[in-house]
Scaffold this active site. Structure first.
Site, PDB file in Angstrom:
ATOM      1  N   ASP A  48       4.387  41.631  -3.244  1.00 27.04           N
ATOM      2  CA  ASP A  48       3.148  40.893  -2.949  1.00 27.04           C
ATOM      3  C   ASP A  48       2.299  41.622  -1.916  1.00 27.04           C
ATOM      4  O   ASP A  48       2.416  42.834  -1.764  1.00 27.04           O
ATOM      5  CB  ASP A  48       3.491  39.446  -2.522  1.00 27.04           C
ATOM      6  CG  ASP A  48       4.279  39.365  -1.231  1.00 27.04           C
ATOM      7  OD1 ASP A  48       4.773  40.404  -0.766  1.00 27.04           O
ATOM      8  OD2 ASP A  48       4.401  38.254  -0.671  1.00 27.04           O
ATOM      9  N   GLU A  66      11.865  42.623  -2.110  1.00 26.05           N
ATOM     10  CA  GLU A  66      11.797  41.216  -2.511  1.00 26.05           C
ATOM     11  C   GLU A  66      12.778  40.827  -3.616  1.00 26.05           C
ATOM     12  O   GLU A  66      13.135  39.645  -3.721  1.00 26.05           O
ATOM     13  CB  GLU A  66      10.372  40.857  -2.964  1.00 26.05           C
ATOM     14  CG  GLU A  66       9.336  40.855  -1.848  1.00 26.05           C
ATOM     15  CD  GLU A  66       8.765  42.240  -1.557  1.00 26.05           C
ATOM     16  OE1 GLU A  66       9.082  43.190  -2.312  1.00 26.05           O
ATOM     17  OE2 GLU A  66       8.013  42.369  -0.579  1.00 26.05           O
TER      18      GLU A  66
END
Ligand code: QUE
Length: 349
Positions: free
Chosen positions: A149, A141
């Site tokens: 996440d 990410e």
């Protein structure tokens, strides 16, 4: 016209096994709102159905298991001035991750290729992650200016795996560097639980459905051939990825006295958003203290809503997934110019 074969997830119950077959090969099975809904509905139905004793999830494509969440969809939503569509998508995904974490029956992910981000979110919360020599995993990410996440920040810090102990430092290393875990790395870290060769994956799947996970694994599971490269860095990681803020981690890496380790870290973070690195470090610190995963997922949800409407997110997804040029220009441009207090207040608020 609705063609059954065009369902992005084909679900069925086969001999008491709930089966989720990922069927979106053109997007490497990246999860969109419709797919989250299907998984959610199936888990809900199968949790209370005595005729279902276990669940398996796999990809019907040789291209990989699941590349993550549909971040192109999220970028489009933000760019069209409707970020609330992305907010709903991620809230639904994270809720599903929490439900999966608390799912009480065996849940088996067959990982015969790439598993990134959201792909780990539909595997690490279950009881079994079976990997082949073709598998690899990453939390990439930082390159798209998002946050780690799907409950992975909570899980990684608590996994034991082959190494025999939980390592919050390793967790912070993995989510900030985006290190690509080999099958051996996955077993050593705890991301994977079992190894089965790719040529036996289909037989394994049939055996799981026929006689259950334990008997199937005793027929097909073997030891992984390679050694974990990740394991070779663990002393350096434990000595450096333990500090409270991202600039402190970077200082520790610089002053640690192992140049090849420092260079490896610098190479891995070269294309990362400074804001994302700072935000991820704040999230990981909170994730270590959460007692239930739903608490941690709520921190992700709140932090995600803020970071998706910062300029880096649209730019990062463009650079990595739309233009595939990896030429993002970040704002703020350095980690020193990012204010950690903003992110800290969100995850601790
Ligand atoms: C970070 C991410 C994702 C990513 C790359 C990152 C992600 C994701 C994909 C992806 C990859 C291939 C596809 C696709 C999506 O890449 O979440 O549709 O064909 O889904 O650096 O978070």
């Amino acid at each position: 016209m609705t063609d059954f074969s065009e369902k992005l997830i084909i679900s069925r119950v086969e001999n008491g096994t709930g089966v989720l077959e990922l069927n979106r090969p053109r997007a490497l099975n990246s999860l969109n709102p419709e797919m989250i809904d299907v998984i959610d509905e199936c888990l809900r139905a199968w949790a209370d159905d005595d005729a279902v004793s276990q669940v398996i999830v796999y990809s019907n494509s040789p291209k990989g298991f699941c590349a993550g969440g549909d971040v192109r969809y999220a970028r489009d939503a933000v760019q069209s001035g409707t970020p609330e569509l992305a907010d709903k998508f991620f809230a639904d995904e994270y809720k599903m991750n929490g439900d999966l974490h608390h799912f009480s029956k065996p849940y088996i992910a067959l990982i015969d290729g790439v598993a990134m981000g959201g792909g780990l979110g539909i595997s690490v919360h279950g009881s079994h992650r079976v990997v082949s020599e073709k598998a690899f995993a990453a939390m990439p990410e930082m390159a798209i200016a998002y946050i780690p996440d799907v409950g992975v920040p909570f899980m990684l810090q608590r996994m034991v795996g082959g190494k025999g102990y939980a390592s919050p430092a390793l967790a912070l290393f993995l989510v900030t560097t985006g290190w690509r875990l080999s099958p051996a790395d996955m077993l050593w870290s705890g991301v994977a639980t079992d190894f089965v060769s790719s040529e036996n994956m289909e037989s394994l799947r049939q055996a799981i459905i026929e006689k259950g996970i334990d008997a199937a694994l005793s027929d097909y599971a073997t030891e992984v051939a390679e050694e974990s490269e990740l394991a070779k860095w663990i002393d350096d990681i434990e000595a450096t990825f333990v500090h409270g803020s991202w600039p402190q981690v970077l200082d520790a890496v610089k002053n640690h006295g192992n140049e090849s380790f420092a260079n490896m870290v610098y190479e891995h973070i070269a294309a990362s958003s400074p804001s994302a690195l700072v935000a991820a470090t704040e999230l990981m610190a909170v994730a270590a203290e959460c007692s239930d995963i739903r608490e941690e997922l709520e921190c992700e949800r709140k932090l995600g809503e803020v970071i998706r409407i910062e300029p880096d997110f649209v730019e990062g997804v463009r650079a990595v997934l739309v233009d595939k040029a990896r030429d993002a220009s970040w704002n703020p441009p350095t980690v020193e110019s990012v204010d950690p207090k903003k992110y800290r207040a969100i995850v601790r608020g």
